[in-house]
Design a protein around this motif. Sequence first.
Motif, PDB file in Angstrom:
ATOM      1  N   THR A  69       0.855  -1.186   0.000  1.00  0.00           N
ATOM      2  CA  THR A  69       0.000   0.000   0.000  1.00  0.00           C
ATOM      3  C   THR A  69       0.889   1.234   0.000  1.00  0.00           C
ATOM      4  OG1 THR A  69      -0.126   0.186   2.421  1.00  0.00           O
ATOM      5  CG2 THR A  69      -1.753  -1.243   1.329  1.00  0.00           C
ATOM      6  N   ALA A  70       0.323   2.366  -0.389  1.00  0.00           N
ATOM      7  CA  ALA A  70       1.091   3.611  -0.447  1.00  0.00           C
ATOM      8  C   ALA A  70       0.194   4.775  -0.033  1.00  0.00           C
ATOM      9  CB  ALA A  70       1.641   3.835  -1.852  1.00  0.00           C
ATOM     10  N   ASP A  71       0.731   5.662   0.802  1.00  0.00           N
ATOM     11  CA  ASP A  71      -0.054   6.792   1.307  1.00  0.00           C
ATOM     12  C   ASP A  71       0.767   8.076   1.236  1.00  0.00           C
ATOM     13  OD1 ASP A  71      -2.531   5.465   2.342  1.00  0.00           O
ATOM     14  OD2 ASP A  71      -1.050   4.390   3.542  1.00  0.00           O
ATOM     15  N   LEU A  72       0.148   9.109   0.695  1.00  0.00           N
ATOM     16  CA  LEU A  72       0.696  10.459   0.709  1.00  0.00           C
ATOM     17  C   LEU A  72       0.022  11.189   1.859  1.00  0.00           C
ATOM     18  CD1 LEU A  72       2.640  12.257  -0.956  1.00  0.00           C
ATOM     19  CD2 LEU A  72       0.638  13.040  -2.240  1.00  0.00           C
ATOM     20  N   VAL A  73       0.805  11.571   2.877  1.00  0.00           N
ATOM     21  CA  VAL A  73       0.238  12.125   4.104  1.00  0.00           C
ATOM     22  C   VAL A  73       0.799  13.525   4.338  1.00  0.00           C
ATOM     23  CG1 VAL A  73      -0.106  11.787   6.576  1.00  0.00           C
ATOM     24  CG2 VAL A  73       0.116   9.801   5.062  1.00  0.00           C
ATOM     25  N   ASP A  74      -0.075  14.506   4.497  1.00  0.00           N
ATOM     26  CA  ASP A  74       0.358  15.874   4.743  1.00  0.00           C
ATOM     27  C   ASP A  74       0.967  16.011   6.133  1.00  0.00           C
ATOM     28  OD1 ASP A  74      -0.442  16.908   2.243  1.00  0.00           O
ATOM     29  OD2 ASP A  74      -2.512  17.093   2.946  1.00  0.00           O
ATOM     30  N   GLY A  75       1.999  16.841   6.228  1.00  0.00           N
ATOM     31  CA  GLY A  75       2.639  17.081   7.507  1.00  0.00           C
ATOM     32  C   GLY A  75       4.151  17.051   7.379  1.00  0.00           C
ATOM     33  N   LYS A  76       4.824  17.424   8.445  1.00  0.00           N
ATOM     34  CA  LYS A  76       6.274  17.347   8.452  1.00  0.00           C
ATOM     35  C   LYS A  76       6.697  15.877   8.427  1.00  0.00           C
ATOM     36  CE  LYS A  76       6.980  21.648  11.014  1.00  0.00           C
ATOM     37  NZ  LYS A  76       7.551  22.272  12.251  1.00  0.00           N
ATOM     38  N   PRO A  77       7.740  15.530   7.648  1.00  0.00           N
ATOM     39  CA  PRO A  77       8.137  14.124   7.531  1.00  0.00           C
ATOM     40  C   PRO A  77       8.362  13.440   8.874  1.00  0.00           C
ATOM     41  CG  PRO A  77       9.242  15.411   5.863  1.00  0.00           C
ATOM     42  CD  PRO A  77       8.512  16.395   6.735  1.00  0.00           C
ATOM     43  N   ARG A  78       9.011  14.109   9.800  1.00  0.00           N
ATOM     44  CA  ARG A  78       9.301  13.468  11.088  1.00  0.00           C
ATOM     45  C   ARG A  78       8.009  13.157  11.849  1.00  0.00           C
ATOM     46  NH1 ARG A  78      12.549  17.677  14.743  1.00  0.00           N
ATOM     47  NH2 ARG A  78      13.835  17.724  12.864  1.00  0.00           N
ATOM     48  N   GLU A  79       7.034  14.062  11.768  1.00  0.00           N
ATOM     49  CA  GLU A  79       5.765  13.846  12.463  1.00  0.00           C
ATOM     50  C   GLU A  79       4.925  12.785  11.763  1.00  0.00           C
ATOM     51  OE1 GLU A  79       4.098  17.731  12.577  1.00  0.00           O
ATOM     52  OE2 GLU A  79       5.552  18.496  14.040  1.00  0.00           O
ATOM     53  N   VAL A  80       4.930  12.801  10.439  1.00  0.00           N
ATOM     54  CA  VAL A  80       4.171  11.808   9.676  1.00  0.00           C
ATOM     55  C   VAL A  80       4.703  10.407   9.941  1.00  0.00           C
ATOM     56  CG1 VAL A  80       3.716  10.963   7.333  1.00  0.00           C
ATOM     57  CG2 VAL A  80       3.426  13.392   7.868  1.00  0.00           C
ATOM     58  N   LEU A  81       6.025  10.242   9.912  1.00  0.00           N
ATOM     59  CA  LEU A  81       6.609   8.917  10.105  1.00  0.00           C
ATOM     60  C   LEU A  81       6.437   8.433  11.549  1.00  0.00           C
ATOM     61  CD1 LEU A  81       9.866   9.282   7.992  1.00  0.00           C
ATOM     62  CD2 LEU A  81       7.819   7.956   7.429  1.00  0.00           C
ATOM     63  N   THR A  82       6.592   9.338  12.500  1.00  0.00           N
ATOM     64  CA  THR A  82       6.407   8.942  13.898  1.00  0.00           C
ATOM     65  C   THR A  82       4.967   8.513  14.145  1.00  0.00           C
ATOM     66  OG1 THR A  82       8.139  10.476  14.605  1.00  0.00           O
ATOM     67  CG2 THR A  82       6.651   9.671  16.294  1.00  0.00           C
ATOM     68  N   ALA A  83       4.013   9.212  13.530  1.00  0.00           N
ATOM     69  CA  ALA A  83       2.608   8.831  13.666  1.00  0.00           C
ATOM     70  C   ALA A  83       2.347   7.495  12.980  1.00  0.00           C
ATOM     71  CB  ALA A  83       1.711   9.909  13.079  1.00  0.00           C
ATOM     72  N   ALA A  84       2.945   7.284  11.814  1.00  0.00           N
ATOM     73  CA  ALA A  84       2.761   6.023  11.083  1.00  0.00           C
ATOM     74  C   ALA A  84       3.304   4.842  11.875  1.00  0.00           C
ATOM     75  CB  ALA A  84       3.444   6.104   9.724  1.00  0.00           C
ATOM     76  N   ALA A  85       4.310   5.098  12.697  1.00  0.00           N
ATOM     77  CA  ALA A  85       4.904   4.030  13.498  1.00  0.00           C
ATOM     78  C   ALA A  85       3.958   3.493  14.560  1.00  0.00           C
ATOM     79  CB  ALA A  85       6.189   4.533  14.163  1.00  0.00           C
ATOM     80  N   GLN A  86       2.929   4.267  14.900  1.00  0.00           N
ATOM     81  CA  GLN A  86       1.978   3.829  15.923  1.00  0.00           C
ATOM     82  C   GLN A  86       1.315   2.510  15.550  1.00  0.00           C
ATOM     83  OE1 GLN A  86       1.374   5.322  18.853  1.00  0.00           O
ATOM     84  NE2 GLN A  86       2.540   7.205  18.543  1.00  0.00           N
ATOM     85  N   GLU A  87       1.082   2.282  14.271  1.00  0.00           N
ATOM     86  CA  GLU A  87       0.394   1.078  13.825  1.00  0.00           C
ATOM     87  C   GLU A  87       1.330   0.091  13.141  1.00  0.00           C
ATOM     88  OE1 GLU A  87      -2.685   2.455  11.279  1.00  0.00           O
ATOM     89  OE2 GLU A  87      -3.782   3.486  12.879  1.00  0.00           O
ATOM     90  N   ALA A  88       2.616   0.370  13.137  1.00  0.00           N
ATOM     91  CA  ALA A  88       3.566  -0.456  12.397  1.00  0.00           C
ATOM     92  C   ALA A  88       4.234  -1.494  13.289  1.00  0.00           C
ATOM     93  CB  ALA A  88       4.629   0.426  11.749  1.00  0.00           C
ATOM     94  N   THR A  89       4.560  -2.625  12.701  1.00  0.00           N
ATOM     95  CA  THR A  89       5.418  -3.599  13.372  1.00  0.00           C
ATOM     96  C   THR A  89       6.859  -3.127  13.347  1.00  0.00           C
ATOM     97  OG1 THR A  89       3.994  -5.482  12.836  1.00  0.00           O
ATOM     98  CG2 THR A  89       6.321  -5.964  13.237  1.00  0.00           C
ATOM     99  N   LEU A  90       7.199  -2.447  12.269  1.00  0.00           N
ATOM    100  CA  LEU A  90       8.574  -1.999  12.043  1.00  0.00           C
ATOM    101  C   LEU A  90       8.522  -0.768  11.154  1.00  0.00           C
ATOM    102  CD1 LEU A  90      11.509  -3.092  12.627  1.00  0.00           C
ATOM    103  CD2 LEU A  90      11.404  -4.143  10.359  1.00  0.00           C
ATOM    104  N   LEU A  91       9.365   0.219  11.454  1.00  0.00           N
ATOM    105  CA  LEU A  91       9.467   1.414  10.618  1.00  0.00           C
ATOM    106  C   LEU A  91      10.866   1.447  10.016  1.00  0.00           C
ATOM    107  CD1 LEU A  91       8.276   4.114   9.603  1.00  0.00           C
ATOM    108  CD2 LEU A  91       9.239   5.182  11.649  1.00  0.00           C
ATOM    109  N   VAL A  92      10.940   1.611   8.701  1.00  0.00           N
ATOM    110  CA  VAL A  92      12.223   1.600   7.995  1.00  0.00           C
ATOM    111  C   VAL A  92      12.448   2.953   7.339  1.00  0.00           C
ATOM    112  CG1 VAL A  92      13.651   0.398   6.293  1.00  0.00           C
ATOM    113  CG2 VAL A  92      11.859  -0.855   7.537  1.00  0.00           C
ATOM    114  N   VAL A  93      13.629   3.529   7.538  1.00  0.00           N
ATOM    115  CA  VAL A  93      13.967   4.818   6.942  1.00  0.00           C
ATOM    116  C   VAL A  93      15.363   4.737   6.336  1.00  0.00           C
ATOM    117  CG1 VAL A  93      12.493   6.226   8.431  1.00  0.00           C
ATOM    118  CG2 VAL A  93      14.806   5.671   9.177  1.00  0.00           C
ATOM    119  N   GLY A  94      15.583   5.547   5.329  1.00  0.00           N
ATOM    120  CA  GLY A  94      16.902   5.618   4.728  1.00  0.00           C
ATOM    121  C   GLY A  94      17.803   6.542   5.510  1.00  0.00           C
ATOM    122  N   ALA A  95      19.101   6.280   5.437  1.00  0.00           N
ATOM    123  CA  ALA A  95      20.085   7.101   6.142  1.00  0.00           C
ATOM    124  C   ALA A  95      20.373   8.345   5.307  1.00  0.00           C
ATOM    125  CB  ALA A  95      21.363   6.305   6.394  1.00  0.00           C
TER     126      ALA A  95
END
Length: 273
Positions: A69-95
């Motif tokens: 699945t793919a989602d375009l979510v409005d907001g600052k990247p750090r806030e969007v990803l931290t919020a997405a982590a609430q429902e995730a088993t694992l969060l992956v980000v690039g260095a």
Amino acid sequence: MNGPVTVGIDASEPSEAALDWAAEEATLRQLTLRLVRAPELPSGREEDGALLAVERARVAALHPRLLVTADLVDGKPREVLTAAAQEATLLVVGARGSGGFPELLLGSTTLHVAAQAPCPVVVVRTAEPAADPAVVVGVEGEEHEEPVLAYAFLAARRLALPLYVVHAWAYPLLMGPGHEVPLVYEESHIEGEHKRMLGEVLVGWRERFPDVSVTTTLARSSPAKELVSASSGRTLLVVGRHGSPRGPFGRLGSTSQAVVQHAECPVVVVPTT
């Protein structure tokens, strides 16, 4: 937890490497892969949506049995990803880089997410195969490290790889400014105590995971230095997150923050509290 493996998407090479890593992990765990992108500019939504579509199609072609699945979510990247982590088993980000500051190898978004996300966070620098495949885990010997060891042993079993357990300590012990533990014991005695402690920590895990080959390394050194060294050519490095919550990156602690910044292989930061 059966939440998705969630990966942050941008236009950088580390993001592409993170997506490839996340797709492999989601396939291995038989979980949904979720791509998330936060538009950097309000006027760029069309381009951002197109990027998501391209990346989703690419990974779906490589992993036809994977639900993506793919989602375009409005907001600052750090806030969007931290919020997405609430429902995730694992969060992956690039260095992703830090925007021109050579002393900071990672950007603030990556560090913020690694410090704040409620689920384990994997920071991926490259998708190159490991030259010396193994899982590495840093251990202090504290009770709060059970989630870290659980992740490391499960990952080693899932990947059918050996597990290298690294424990480092400083000697003499510093109690506070200007105070040191008296030099009552020989260094060899201190090393023996650390070896005994590590053996006690691992005995139950060895029994629960008899199929995982475990090698231990003890060193009188900086934990960050030993872990970064151990990351060379390896498949995955596992560290805990139990620092003070003060400041945006405080929960990482000095060792985990240094490891995330400098390790040569993907690093998973596991919350312990």
